[in-house]
Enzyme design. Sequence first.
Site, PDB file in Angstrom:
ATOM      1  N   THR A  46       0.833  -1.202   0.000  1.00 16.75           N
ATOM      2  CA  THR A  46       0.000   0.000   0.000  1.00 16.75           C
ATOM      3  C   THR A  46       0.870   1.255   0.000  1.00 16.75           C
ATOM      4  O   THR A  46       0.646   2.187  -0.762  1.00 16.75           O
ATOM      5  CB  THR A  46      -0.918  -0.001   1.243  1.00 16.75           C
ATOM      6  OG1 THR A  46      -1.767  -1.147   1.163  1.00 16.75           O
ATOM      7  CG2 THR A  46      -1.767   1.257   1.310  1.00 16.75           C
ATOM      8  N   LYS A  56       2.147  11.591  -1.205  1.00 15.79           N
ATOM      9  CA  LYS A  56       3.115  12.686  -0.993  1.00 15.79           C
ATOM     10  C   LYS A  56       3.555  13.273  -2.314  1.00 15.79           C
ATOM     11  O   LYS A  56       3.873  14.462  -2.396  1.00 15.79           O
ATOM     12  CB  LYS A  56       4.335  12.194  -0.204  1.00 15.79           C
ATOM     13  CG  LYS A  56       4.147  12.230   1.292  1.00 15.79           C
ATOM     14  CD  LYS A  56       3.175  11.278   1.782  1.00 15.79           C
ATOM     15  CE  LYS A  56       2.158  11.401   2.717  1.00 15.79           C
ATOM     16  NZ  LYS A  56       1.261  10.418   3.097  1.00 15.79           N
ATOM     17  N   GLY A 187      -8.951  12.727   9.571  1.00 17.18           N
ATOM     18  CA  GLY A 187      -7.707  12.202  10.143  1.00 17.18           C
ATOM     19  C   GLY A 187      -6.548  12.492   9.200  1.00 17.18           C
ATOM     20  O   GLY A 187      -6.580  13.464   8.427  1.00 17.18           O
ATOM     21  N   ILE A 189      -5.315  10.860   6.489  1.00 16.69           N
ATOM     22  CA  ILE A 189      -5.591  10.789   5.041  1.00 16.69           C
ATOM     23  C   ILE A 189      -6.520  11.926   4.640  1.00 16.69           C
ATOM     24  O   ILE A 189      -6.293  12.613   3.642  1.00 16.69           O
ATOM     25  CB  ILE A 189      -6.205   9.419   4.651  1.00 16.69           C
ATOM     26  CG1 ILE A 189      -5.193   8.300   4.891  1.00 16.69           C
ATOM     27  CG2 ILE A 189      -6.674   9.431   3.201  1.00 16.69           C
ATOM     28  CD1 ILE A 189      -5.663   6.918   4.490  1.00 16.69           C
ATOM     29  N   ALA A 321       4.129   3.172   7.960  1.00 13.04           N
ATOM     30  CA  ALA A 321       5.116   2.314   7.299  1.00 13.04           C
ATOM     31  C   ALA A 321       6.362   2.152   8.170  1.00 13.04           C
ATOM     32  O   ALA A 321       6.897   1.047   8.301  1.00 13.04           O
ATOM     33  CB  ALA A 321       5.491   2.920   5.943  1.00 13.04           C
ATOM     34  N   HIS A 450      21.552  29.049  12.053  1.00 14.32           N
ATOM     35  CA  HIS A 450      20.774  30.274  11.846  1.00 14.32           C
ATOM     36  C   HIS A 450      21.074  30.844  10.465  1.00 14.32           C
ATOM     37  O   HIS A 450      22.243  30.920  10.090  1.00 14.32           O
ATOM     38  CB  HIS A 450      21.142  31.321  12.895  1.00 14.32           C
ATOM     39  CG  HIS A 450      20.462  32.641  12.670  1.00 14.32           C
ATOM     40  ND1 HIS A 450      19.134  32.842  12.980  1.00 14.32           N
ATOM     41  CD2 HIS A 450      20.915  33.806  12.132  1.00 14.32           C
ATOM     42  CE1 HIS A 450      18.809  34.092  12.663  1.00 14.32           C
ATOM     43  NE2 HIS A 450      19.866  34.695  12.141  1.00 14.32           N
TER      44      HIS A 450
HETATM   45  P1  NAD Z   1      -7.588   8.003  10.832  1.00 13.89           P
HETATM   46  O1  NAD Z   1      -7.954   7.042  11.871  1.00 13.89           O
HETATM   47  O2  NAD Z   1      -6.322   8.777  10.950  1.00 13.89           O
HETATM   48  O3  NAD Z   1      -8.752   9.073  10.648  1.00 13.89           O
HETATM   49  C1  NAD Z   1     -10.073   8.692  10.378  1.00 13.89           C
HETATM   50  C2  NAD Z   1     -10.960   9.843  10.787  1.00 13.89           C
HETATM   51  O4  NAD Z   1     -12.270   9.564  10.351  1.00 13.89           O
HETATM   52  C3  NAD Z   1     -11.004  10.053  12.286  1.00 13.89           C
HETATM   53  O5  NAD Z   1     -10.781  11.404  12.560  1.00 13.89           O
HETATM   54  C4  NAD Z   1     -12.416   9.607  12.649  1.00 13.89           C
HETATM   55  O6  NAD Z   1     -12.934  10.315  13.748  1.00 13.89           O
HETATM   56  C5  NAD Z   1     -13.172   9.928  11.379  1.00 13.89           C
HETATM   57  N1  NAD Z   1     -14.389   9.155  11.162  1.00 13.89           N
HETATM   58  C6  NAD Z   1     -14.580   7.833  11.372  1.00 13.89           C
HETATM   59  N2  NAD Z   1     -15.844   7.484  11.011  1.00 13.89           N
HETATM   60  C7  NAD Z   1     -16.426   8.610  10.530  1.00 13.89           C
HETATM   61  C8  NAD Z   1     -17.705   8.906   9.996  1.00 13.89           C
HETATM   62  N3  NAD Z   1     -18.638   7.950   9.859  1.00 13.89           N
HETATM   63  N4  NAD Z   1     -17.983  10.188   9.626  1.00 13.89           N
HETATM   64  C9  NAD Z   1     -17.049  11.156   9.751  1.00 13.89           C
HETATM   65  N5  NAD Z   1     -15.823  10.933  10.257  1.00 13.89           N
HETATM   66  C10 NAD Z   1     -15.512   9.676  10.635  1.00 13.89           C
HETATM   67  O7  NAD Z   1      -7.624   7.174   9.456  1.00 13.89           O
HETATM   68  P2  NAD Z   1      -7.205   7.606   7.983  1.00 13.89           P
HETATM   69  O8  NAD Z   1      -6.969   9.055   7.887  1.00 13.89           O
HETATM   70  O9  NAD Z   1      -8.201   6.965   7.084  1.00 13.89           O
HETATM   71  O10 NAD Z   1      -5.833   6.851   7.829  1.00 13.89           O
HETATM   72  C11 NAD Z   1      -5.761   5.421   8.003  1.00 13.89           C
HETATM   73  C12 NAD Z   1      -4.491   5.043   8.694  1.00 13.89           C
HETATM   74  O11 NAD Z   1      -3.384   5.339   7.884  1.00 13.89           O
HETATM   75  C13 NAD Z   1      -4.334   5.791   9.998  1.00 13.89           C
HETATM   76  O12 NAD Z   1      -3.825   4.950  10.980  1.00 13.89           O
HETATM   77  C14 NAD Z   1      -3.338   6.849   9.671  1.00 13.89           C
HETATM   78  O13 NAD Z   1      -2.559   7.248  10.759  1.00 13.89           O
HETATM   79  C15 NAD Z   1      -2.493   6.188   8.588  1.00 13.89           C
HETATM   80  N6  NAD Z   1      -1.973   7.224   7.710  1.00 13.89           N
HETATM   81  C16 NAD Z   1      -0.992   7.999   8.166  1.00 13.89           C
HETATM   82  C17 NAD Z   1      -0.514   9.019   7.359  1.00 13.89           C
HETATM   83  C18 NAD Z   1       0.553   9.880   7.878  1.00 13.89           C
HETATM   84  O14 NAD Z   1       0.942   9.705   9.022  1.00 13.89           O
HETATM   85  N7  NAD Z   1       1.049  10.817   7.076  1.00 13.89           N
HETATM   86  C19 NAD Z   1      -1.073   9.266   6.127  1.00 13.89           C
HETATM   87  C20 NAD Z   1      -2.094   8.458   5.717  1.00 13.89           C
HETATM   88  C21 NAD Z   1      -2.546   7.453   6.525  1.00 13.89           C
END
Ligand code: NAD
Length: 472
Positions: A46, A56, A187, A189, A321, A450
């Site tokens: 993935t 990114k 969140g 993503i 990752a 700096h």
């Molecule tokens: P996430 O858990 O980070 O966020 C999901 C969000 O969706 C949460 O804020 C949650 O409250 C919300 N949510 C859940 N159900 C909902 C609903 N029915 N209606 C509205 N909001 C709702 O998950 P993600 O953003 O999908 O990412 C998946 C995983 O991949 C996570 O663990 C994330 O940390 C990881 N990821 C990390 C990065 C990074 O660190 N740069 C980037 C992409 C993904």
Amino acid sequence: MRATAEGTQFDVVVIGGGPGGYAAALYGASAGLSVAVVELDKVGGTCLHRGCIPAKEFLETAAVARTVAGAKEFGVQAGQPTVDFAVSQGRKQKVVDQLHRGLAGLMKGRGITIFEGVGTLQADRRVHVRLTDGQERELVGRDVILAAGSLPRTIPGFEVDGRYVLTSDEVLALDTLPASTAVIGGGAIGCEFASMFSDLGTQVTVLEALPTLLPGCDDDVVGVVTRSFRKRGIVVHTGATVRGHTPNGSGTTVEFGDGQAVPVDVVVVSVGRRPRSEGLATDEAGVTIDARGFVVVDDHMRTSAPGVWAVGDLVDTPQLAHVGFAEAIVAVKGMLGEQVVPVDNAKVPWAIYCHPEVAFAGLTESQAAEQGLAVVTKKDPFGGNSRAQIIGDTDGVVKIVAEKLPDGTAGRVLGVHMCGPWVTEQLSGGYLAVNWEAYPDEVAQFVQPHPSLSETFGETMQALTGRGLHVG
Ligand code: NAD
């Protein structure tokens, strides 16, 4: 150490060739183990093909568009940029393909055998493989690592159809930009896509169920991101319950909250990812899987079946990752009988690449309060940082949370939270401070260059000693 028997017996059989699986394979092979990887698609998983890397790359396209749009402020006349997303898609694919070729070559060079197909763990560390050409194989590992990763979660009322409703898988394959989108879930993503689409000219509405964007991040960081999003015209609804959507031929209308609705071209569902454990192991394999589908492991990444380990998004640890990489090393060291330092999941580095970027490690101020810890905090906005002013990117803050010693001064650094320009590249000092349990006066001795963005971290640490230069 190397096992033999005509290519079916290996020291390690890894199911899944994403970051967790390929890291285990590379690390194991470099320790002299014979390794097989079973992968149903392409090595890289993935992260490389449908996650971190393509996301990114598109965020970088967004950064270029933002820079060109702001060029006139520097006296550089470039006009209003337009984006040919098909070109960006092509560039993204070139980057992904190049990294994929590099990884495949590296694995081949280490003597790792790759079986293209679907692996299922059976009893006694036997792995049945249904190859993509229809043939079947049975492999036996002295040890087996499960690393089958995760899939996007979906929600009722929003069936993914690739037309109106997309997950990250479909967004990252788009050739054209939608004029408008509703992003469900604010969140990691959701915020990355909201930021990317907005910078590329798409009208974005974020619908987050919880009271804030980026749940789990420090409140001050969330505040900066939310204000920046709103300033750029992104509509953010928090505490929003989505009810469903009604397609109208050219787009769809998303119903949410108390009778509210937003018409958009497409909906992006980013409500988390679920472990891909269905059919991964037979009952006889003896691997415990919890009610949410995660493979249950101890802190050495051992499953309930002897000689079977699990790493990456398949287990209930941060879905990152780099956590998968670290878990893979823990598992391989464990099977080699070496001393293992488990991954401290509460202190891993997080990096979210929306604009402004977010990076952090350790406890937030509110998590520290929930744990009953008395703390001292300091924060310094990027607005006063000379380099931030030079590059014209001043939205952001560095906040440090330290334990409060009995005399009221700052003790161990518990959390470092950053938001702003290139903070994903600046976290390492903060990450080390948290994991080394350093005191602010120890860290403040180190000199920052700096002018640099990293001075804000140094200044905040200095202020925590009780005396600051620019920060009081
Ligand atoms: P996430 O858990 O980070 O966020 C999901 C969000 O969706 C949460 O804020 C949650 O409250 C919300 N949510 C859940 N159900 C909902 C609903 N029915 N209606 C509205 N909001 C709702 O998950 P993600 O953003 O999908 O990412 C998946 C995983 O991949 C996570 O663990 C994330 O940390 C990881 N990821 C990390 C990065 C990074 O660190 N740069 C980037 C992409 C993904």
